[in-house]
Design an enzyme around this catalytic site. Sequence first.
Site, PDB file in Angstrom:
ATOM      1  N   GLU A   2       0.818  -1.220   0.000  1.00 14.31           N
ATOM      2  CA  GLU A   2       0.000   0.000   0.000  1.00 14.31           C
ATOM      3  C   GLU A   2       0.850   1.269   0.000  1.00 14.31           C
ATOM      4  OE1 GLU A   2      -3.212   0.480  -0.378  1.00 14.31           O
ATOM      5  OE2 GLU A   2      -3.901  -1.595  -0.229  1.00 14.31           O
ATOM      6  N   ASP A   9      -6.694   8.077  -0.058  1.00 17.35           N
ATOM      7  CA  ASP A   9      -6.250   7.085   0.923  1.00 17.35           C
ATOM      8  C   ASP A   9      -5.043   7.643   1.665  1.00 17.35           C
ATOM      9  OD1 ASP A   9      -8.200   5.282  -0.077  1.00 17.35           O
ATOM     10  OD2 ASP A   9      -6.842   4.753  -1.711  1.00 17.35           O
TER      11      ASP A   9
END
Length: 141
Positions: free
Chosen positions: A51, A69
């Site tokens: 990520e 995000d």
Amino acid sequence: MKALACLTIALALAAPALSITLDRCRLAREMSRLGVPRDQLARWACIAEHESSYRTHIKGPTNSNGSNDYGIFQINNYYWCQPSNGRFSHNECKLSCDALLTDDITNSVRCARKIQARQGWKAWATWKYCSGTLPSIDSCF
């Protein structure tokens, strides 16, 4: 000269803090200290690697729905945290998205664990890289 010195000091104070990049073992040890079960640490490390490359201050590019995000686990601001621009959020973790961008990963870990408890590991698109057998984290301790 005095004005230049004052300007330099002001800019230094206004500059954002340097972010840290953890490594797999440092993340595992920190998450263990925060109460994450040891049998989950390899999965969390894999998710963080894919990520954010273990970086704490990452804000991802704008998603197709206009959300972003945040942090080491790339937690979405539409559902989980309140963005500073005041945009609507369900804010299920009851925190500012900026709280996910600090070197202290406590808020990121707590929110990520809440997401995992509600939605499972598949809440992260990178789960496909982390669903199989992973290297042990035992050597980290």
